[in-house]
Design a protein around this motif. Sequence first.
Motif, PDB file in Angstrom:
ATOM      1  N   ALA A   1      23.076 -31.574  64.428  1.00  0.00           N
ATOM      2  CA  ALA A   1      21.647 -31.879  64.400  1.00  0.00           C
ATOM      3  C   ALA A   1      20.871 -30.709  64.991  1.00  0.00           C
ATOM      4  O   ALA A   1      21.434 -29.868  65.698  1.00  0.00           O
ATOM      5  CB  ALA A   1      21.375 -33.154  65.200  1.00  0.00           C
ATOM      6  N   PRO A   2      19.559 -30.632  64.729  1.00  0.00           N
ATOM      7  CA  PRO A   2      18.756 -29.572  65.331  1.00  0.00           C
ATOM      8  C   PRO A   2      18.922 -29.528  66.851  1.00  0.00           C
ATOM      9  O   PRO A   2      18.855 -30.542  67.525  1.00  0.00           O
ATOM     10  CB  PRO A   2      17.325 -29.950  64.934  1.00  0.00           C
ATOM     11  CG  PRO A   2      17.502 -30.627  63.610  1.00  0.00           C
ATOM     12  CD  PRO A   2      18.769 -31.432  63.766  1.00  0.00           C
ATOM     13  N   GLY A   3      19.174 -28.327  67.348  1.00  0.00           N
ATOM     14  CA  GLY A   3      19.404 -28.124  68.771  1.00  0.00           C
ATOM     15  C   GLY A   3      20.870 -28.032  69.147  1.00  0.00           C
ATOM     16  O   GLY A   3      21.194 -27.581  70.254  1.00  0.00           O
ATOM     17  N   ASP A   4      21.772 -28.436  68.244  1.00  0.00           N
ATOM     18  CA  ASP A   4      23.207 -28.353  68.542  1.00  0.00           C
ATOM     19  C   ASP A   4      23.664 -26.899  68.501  1.00  0.00           C
ATOM     20  O   ASP A   4      23.280 -26.129  67.615  1.00  0.00           O
ATOM     21  CB  ASP A   4      24.022 -29.159  67.535  1.00  0.00           C
ATOM     22  CG  ASP A   4      23.913 -30.655  67.763  1.00  0.00           C
ATOM     23  OD1 ASP A   4      23.389 -31.062  68.817  1.00  0.00           O
ATOM     24  OD2 ASP A   4      24.359 -31.423  66.884  1.00  0.00           O
ATOM     25  N   LEU A   5      24.522 -26.542  69.447  1.00  0.00           N
ATOM     26  CA  LEU A   5      25.002 -25.167  69.581  1.00  0.00           C
ATOM     27  C   LEU A   5      26.163 -24.873  68.636  1.00  0.00           C
ATOM     28  O   LEU A   5      26.986 -25.746  68.350  1.00  0.00           O
ATOM     29  CB  LEU A   5      25.436 -24.896  71.023  1.00  0.00           C
ATOM     30  CG  LEU A   5      24.309 -24.754  72.039  1.00  0.00           C
ATOM     31  CD1 LEU A   5      24.835 -24.925  73.457  1.00  0.00           C
ATOM     32  CD2 LEU A   5      23.626 -23.385  71.890  1.00  0.00           C
ATOM     33  N   VAL A   6      26.204 -23.624  68.189  1.00  0.00           N
ATOM     34  CA  VAL A   6      27.298 -23.129  67.352  1.00  0.00           C
ATOM     35  C   VAL A   6      27.798 -21.828  67.970  1.00  0.00           C
ATOM     36  O   VAL A   6      27.037 -20.856  68.080  1.00  0.00           O
ATOM     37  CB  VAL A   6      26.837 -22.887  65.903  1.00  0.00           C
ATOM     38  CG1 VAL A   6      27.987 -22.305  65.072  1.00  0.00           C
ATOM     39  CG2 VAL A   6      26.318 -24.175  65.279  1.00  0.00           C
TER      40      VAL A   6
ATOM     41  N   CYS B   1      20.340 -21.138  63.270  1.00  0.00           N
ATOM     42  CA  CYS B   1      21.202 -21.157  62.087  1.00  0.00           C
ATOM     43  C   CYS B   1      20.969 -22.467  61.352  1.00  0.00           C
ATOM     44  O   CYS B   1      20.370 -23.399  61.883  1.00  0.00           O
ATOM     45  CB  CYS B   1      22.676 -20.995  62.465  1.00  0.00           C
ATOM     46  SG  CYS B   1      23.336 -22.301  63.533  1.00  0.00           S
ATOM     47  N   GLY B   2      21.460 -22.525  60.132  1.00  0.00           N
ATOM     48  CA  GLY B   2      21.388 -23.753  59.360  1.00  0.00           C
ATOM     49  C   GLY B   2      22.684 -24.526  59.492  1.00  0.00           C
ATOM     50  O   GLY B   2      23.776 -23.946  59.438  1.00  0.00           O
ATOM     51  N   GLY B   3      22.600 -25.819  59.680  1.00  0.00           N
ATOM     52  CA  GLY B   3      23.792 -26.635  59.791  1.00  0.00           C
ATOM     53  C   GLY B   3      24.419 -26.905  58.428  1.00  0.00           C
ATOM     54  O   GLY B   3      23.704 -27.219  57.465  1.00  0.00           O
ATOM     55  N   LEU B   4      25.725 -26.763  58.347  1.00  0.00           N
ATOM     56  CA  LEU B   4      26.472 -27.153  57.149  1.00  0.00           C
ATOM     57  C   LEU B   4      27.314 -28.391  57.406  1.00  0.00           C
ATOM     58  O   LEU B   4      27.515 -29.204  56.506  1.00  0.00           O
ATOM     59  CB  LEU B   4      27.375 -26.005  56.680  1.00  0.00           C
ATOM     60  CG  LEU B   4      26.695 -24.682  56.311  1.00  0.00           C
ATOM     61  CD1 LEU B   4      27.743 -23.674  55.840  1.00  0.00           C
ATOM     62  CD2 LEU B   4      25.627 -24.885  55.246  1.00  0.00           C
TER      63      LEU B   4
ATOM     64  N   SER C   1      18.695 -25.156  63.560  1.00  0.00           N
ATOM     65  CA  SER C   1      17.265 -25.456  63.410  1.00  0.00           C
ATOM     66  C   SER C   1      17.036 -26.478  62.314  1.00  0.00           C
ATOM     67  O   SER C   1      16.060 -27.237  62.352  1.00  0.00           O
ATOM     68  CB  SER C   1      16.482 -24.182  63.094  1.00  0.00           C
ATOM     69  OG  SER C   1      16.959 -23.577  61.899  1.00  0.00           O
ATOM     70  N   ASP C   2      17.921 -26.510  61.318  1.00  0.00           N
ATOM     71  CA  ASP C   2      17.813 -27.452  60.199  1.00  0.00           C
ATOM     72  C   ASP C   2      19.207 -27.954  59.849  1.00  0.00           C
ATOM     73  O   ASP C   2      20.135 -27.171  59.672  1.00  0.00           O
ATOM     74  CB  ASP C   2      17.158 -26.794  58.982  1.00  0.00           C
ATOM     75  CG  ASP C   2      17.795 -25.459  58.615  1.00  0.00           C
ATOM     76  OD1 ASP C   2      17.626 -24.495  59.381  1.00  0.00           O
ATOM     77  OD2 ASP C   2      18.494 -25.393  57.583  1.00  0.00           O
ATOM     78  N   GLY C   3      19.348 -29.264  59.791  1.00  0.00           N
ATOM     79  CA  GLY C   3      20.645 -29.873  59.544  1.00  0.00           C
ATOM     80  C   GLY C   3      21.066 -29.789  58.087  1.00  0.00           C
ATOM     81  O   GLY C   3      20.308 -29.351  57.213  1.00  0.00           O
ATOM     82  N   ALA C   4      22.291 -30.236  57.817  1.00  0.00           N
ATOM     83  CA  ALA C   4      22.855 -30.144  56.473  1.00  0.00           C
ATOM     84  C   ALA C   4      22.045 -30.918  55.448  1.00  0.00           C
ATOM     85  O   ALA C   4      21.992 -30.543  54.271  1.00  0.00           O
ATOM     86  CB  ALA C   4      24.298 -30.638  56.480  1.00  0.00           C
TER      87      ALA C   4
ATOM     88  N   GLY D   1      12.428 -27.995  65.303  1.00  0.00           N
ATOM     89  CA  GLY D   1      13.858 -27.761  65.298  1.00  0.00           C
ATOM     90  C   GLY D   1      14.213 -26.388  65.831  1.00  0.00           C
ATOM     91  O   GLY D   1      15.191 -26.228  66.580  1.00  0.00           O
ATOM     92  N   SER D   2      13.428 -25.392  65.476  1.00  0.00           N
ATOM     93  CA  SER D   2      13.673 -24.032  65.955  1.00  0.00           C
ATOM     94  C   SER D   2      13.467 -23.929  67.467  1.00  0.00           C
ATOM     95  O   SER D   2      14.227 -23.245  68.156  1.00  0.00           O
ATOM     96  CB  SER D   2      12.750 -23.047  65.235  1.00  0.00           C
ATOM     97  OG  SER D   2      13.059 -22.984  63.856  1.00  0.00           O
TER      98      SER D   2
END
Length: 240
Positions: free
Chosen positions: A87-92, A79-82, A177-180, A223-224
């Motif tokens: 950061a890349p690798g962080d779980l949602v 997913c994309g971070g908002l 995979s990609d931060g804000a 990042g992915s």
Amino acid sequence: MSDLLILTAVELEAAGLARELELPAEAGRPSRFSSSYRCYGRPGLRIAPVGLGAVLLSERWAFCRDGFTEPLVISAGVCGGLDPRLAPGDLVVPARVLAPDGETLAVPSAAHARALAAAGTAATGILVTTRTVVGTPAAKAALRSATGAVAVDMESAAILAAARADGLEAVVVRAVSDGAAESVPAELSALLGPEGRLRGGRALLLALTRPQSLPRALELRRGSRRALAAVARVLAALRK
């Protein structure tokens, strides 16, 4: 131990998670756009791609569902971070998903608690599903301001709705995979077809005509990979 039906957007995500979980490929399955598509799994566990934006979900649902009684459906992948803190690798692992039409889909509380326990540390709150790629820092900031969401994807709302219509519980386990503050250039997004397969001709043309895009492509790939490794750890814990 419940059965798990894990649905990703693209085949690259499905293959990446299968590699992390050491899952074999299943026999090819028929597809509208090609002769077959690949699923992965073993008894009680299946990973299947449903296309960018879940455009192939309705076509593939019966095949994905085949052999299961009441699996836990999981929308998995990147997913994309908002939220700028992600950061890349962080779980949602969101408690709610905001659909493109404005409907809010609540994740069943027991299933959400189970997924969150397996994740350990994860962002919760709202994940927003959009119809198009949100590819610039400005667009991400605007979407966060409008929705309060921590992350964005293009499939989870449809997957949760399909599971609910079939009387199944569903959760979302994604990783950034990609931060804000990071961009996803349109020319890189265009390299994937509806099934999420790499368009080799376009990739070659891009490499020849826009070589400056390659470093960003490699960053997104890293990042992915970090994201998929994090998601795979949660899936492994859920299967125990």
